[in-house]
Design an enzyme around this catalytic site. Structure first.
Site, PDB file in Angstrom:
ATOM      1  N   ASN A  82       0.797  -1.236   0.000  1.00  0.00           N
ATOM      2  CA  ASN A  82       0.000   0.000   0.000  1.00  0.00           C
ATOM      3  C   ASN A  82       0.829   1.287   0.000  1.00  0.00           C
ATOM      4  O   ASN A  82       0.305   2.367   0.260  1.00  0.00           O
ATOM      5  CB  ASN A  82      -0.980   0.006   1.174  1.00  0.00           C
ATOM      6  CG  ASN A  82      -1.838  -1.238   1.200  1.00  0.00           C
ATOM      7  OD1 ASN A  82      -1.719  -2.077   2.084  1.00  0.00           O
ATOM      8  ND2 ASN A  82      -2.662  -1.399   0.179  1.00  0.00           N
ATOM      9  N   ASP A  88       4.730   7.205  -1.511  1.00  0.00           N
ATOM     10  CA  ASP A  88       3.400   7.762  -1.216  1.00  0.00           C
ATOM     11  C   ASP A  88       2.475   6.696  -0.630  1.00  0.00           C
ATOM     12  O   ASP A  88       2.342   5.610  -1.177  1.00  0.00           O
ATOM     13  CB  ASP A  88       2.772   8.352  -2.482  1.00  0.00           C
ATOM     14  CG  ASP A  88       3.538   9.578  -2.964  1.00  0.00           C
ATOM     15  OD1 ASP A  88       3.924  10.399  -2.111  1.00  0.00           O
ATOM     16  OD2 ASP A  88       3.778   9.696  -4.185  1.00  0.00           O
ATOM     17  N   VAL A  89       1.856   7.061   0.487  1.00  0.00           N
ATOM     18  CA  VAL A  89       0.983   6.124   1.181  1.00  0.00           C
ATOM     19  C   VAL A  89      -0.404   6.176   0.562  1.00  0.00           C
ATOM     20  O   VAL A  89      -0.952   7.244   0.324  1.00  0.00           O
ATOM     21  CB  VAL A  89       0.859   6.499   2.681  1.00  0.00           C
ATOM     22  CG1 VAL A  89      -0.106   5.561   3.397  1.00  0.00           C
ATOM     23  CG2 VAL A  89       2.230   6.461   3.333  1.00  0.00           C
ATOM     24  N   CYS A  90      -0.961   5.003   0.305  1.00  0.00           N
ATOM     25  CA  CYS A  90      -2.283   4.947  -0.307  1.00  0.00           C
ATOM     26  C   CYS A  90      -3.217   4.162   0.598  1.00  0.00           C
ATOM     27  O   CYS A  90      -3.315   2.950   0.488  1.00  0.00           O
ATOM     28  CB  CYS A  90      -2.150   4.282  -1.672  1.00  0.00           C
ATOM     29  SG  CYS A  90      -3.674   4.249  -2.568  1.00  0.00           S
ATOM     30  N   ILE A  91      -3.846   4.842   1.545  1.00  0.00           N
ATOM     31  CA  ILE A  91      -4.879   4.165   2.339  1.00  0.00           C
ATOM     32  C   ILE A  91      -6.165   4.970   2.270  1.00  0.00           C
ATOM     33  O   ILE A  91      -6.142   6.185   2.075  1.00  0.00           O
ATOM     34  CB  ILE A  91      -4.474   3.931   3.827  1.00  0.00           C
ATOM     35  CG1 ILE A  91      -4.022   5.215   4.502  1.00  0.00           C
ATOM     36  CG2 ILE A  91      -3.440   2.846   3.946  1.00  0.00           C
ATOM     37  CD1 ILE A  91      -3.858   5.051   6.001  1.00  0.00           C
TER      38      ILE A  91
END
Ligand SMILES: [Zn+2]
Ligand SMILES: [Zn+2]
Lengths: 169, 148
Positions: A82, A88-91
């Site tokens: 993720n 880059d964090v994708c949550i």
């Protein structure tokens, strides 16, 4: 001395985190003069592949915070389904809610103005322990996590080692 | 009038809140939100959010979006408001993390969660859900219309 509400709110959170630190991460500003850009050090959660690692992240808050979510980026190299290859964090909780008419059942997973640095970090730390491979940001990592777990573990272990070396110097 | 951040004390909290909130534009904080006024007057074009991530000035809105926003303003106006009377059951607005001060303009959502009018209205203009329990605000209102 008329500061936007977002700056006051962030200042308040920073003071609170300095006074009562939360286990698992430490938080500060990238530049003391800019309350909108935070630097956070996440301690790899125990009993996960990331245990022992020190992961530096940046949070970029918009002026419309808390109506809009910040962006979060890992500065330390990390291998996770993720987190994309740029860090880059994708949550889902960092995504703005979709159109009202269609988004009810998912609203709870999207951004809400009650989220703070602390609740964001708690979500990110639990994501490290428990990846969500439904919508991976790093497709290769997600594939390995599912199909080549030994290789996935090896890559994570390398990031953990690197993060420790960086912390020492 | 028009200032819900009363500075009767000089403790930490009122200092943190500083002077006037930047969004404090309504002349009557307990009355209808200032959006509608703005929509008809259009002196300084305000910004609207037909979807949460879309920001447009009123002149850039499509007709469909204008209707949607007008409906939304209508819904928000039907939510009850009041002034904080020092009641101990509710203490803090979770959006601005500020304690309620006597006289603050509050808005009560159908789910019983309470916020500053200025804090929650900006959110409701983007998303009609309660930030604490995620209950959709318009669905609750529509059911109450139907039963009446
Ligand atoms: Zn508030
Ligand atoms: Zn609620």
């Amino acid at each position: 001395m008329s500061e936007p509400q977002s700056a006051l709110l962030l200042r308040k959170q920073l003071a609170e985190l300095n006074k009562n630190p939360v286990e698992g991460f430490s938080a500060g500003l990238i530049d003391d003069n800019d309350i909108y850009r935070w630097e956070v050090l996440i301690i790899g959660p125990p009993d996960t592949l990331y245990e022992g690692g020190f992961f530096k992240c940046h949070l970029y808050f918009p002026k419309e915070y808390p109506l809009r979510p910040p962006k979060m980026k890992f500065v330390t190299e990390i291998w996770h389904p993720n987190i994309d290859k740029n860090g880059d964090v994708c949550i889902s909780i960092l995504h703005e809610p979709g159109d009202d008419k269609f988004g009810y059942e998912k609203a709870s997973e999207r951004w809400l103005p009650v989220h703070t640095v602390e609740t964001i970090l708690i979500s990110v730390i639990s994501m490290l322990a428990d990846p969500n491979d439904e919508s991976p940001a790093n497709v290769d990592a997600a594939k390995e996590w599912r199909e080549a777990y030994t290789e996935f573990k090896r890559k994570v272990a390398r990031c953990v080692r690197k993060s420790q070396e960086q912390e020492e110097c | 009038m028009g200032n819900c951040f009363k500075r009767s004390t000089t403790d930490d909290i009122s200092l943190l809140r500083g002077t006037d909130s930047v969004r404090e534009t309504s002349s009557d904080p307990v009355g209808p939100p200032s959006y509608q006024e703005a929509l008809s007057v259009q002196s300084t074009p305000p910004l609207y959010h037909p979807s949460p991530s879309v920001t447009r000035s009123v002149t850039q809105l499509t007709e469909e979006e204008q209707i949607k926003i007008a409906k939304r303003i209508g819904l928000i106006q039907h939510l009850p408001t009041g002034k904080y009377d020092g009641c101990k059951k509710i203490r803090e607005c979770v959006i601005c993390m500020g304690e309620f001060m006597v006289g603050d303009a509050l808005r009560y959502l159908p789910c019983m969660h309470t916020y500053h009018v200025t804090c929650i209205d900006d959110w409701l203009m983007r998303s009609l859900t309660c930030p604490s329990c995620m209950e959709p605000v318009d669905a609750a209102l529509l059911t109450s219309y139907e039963t009446n």
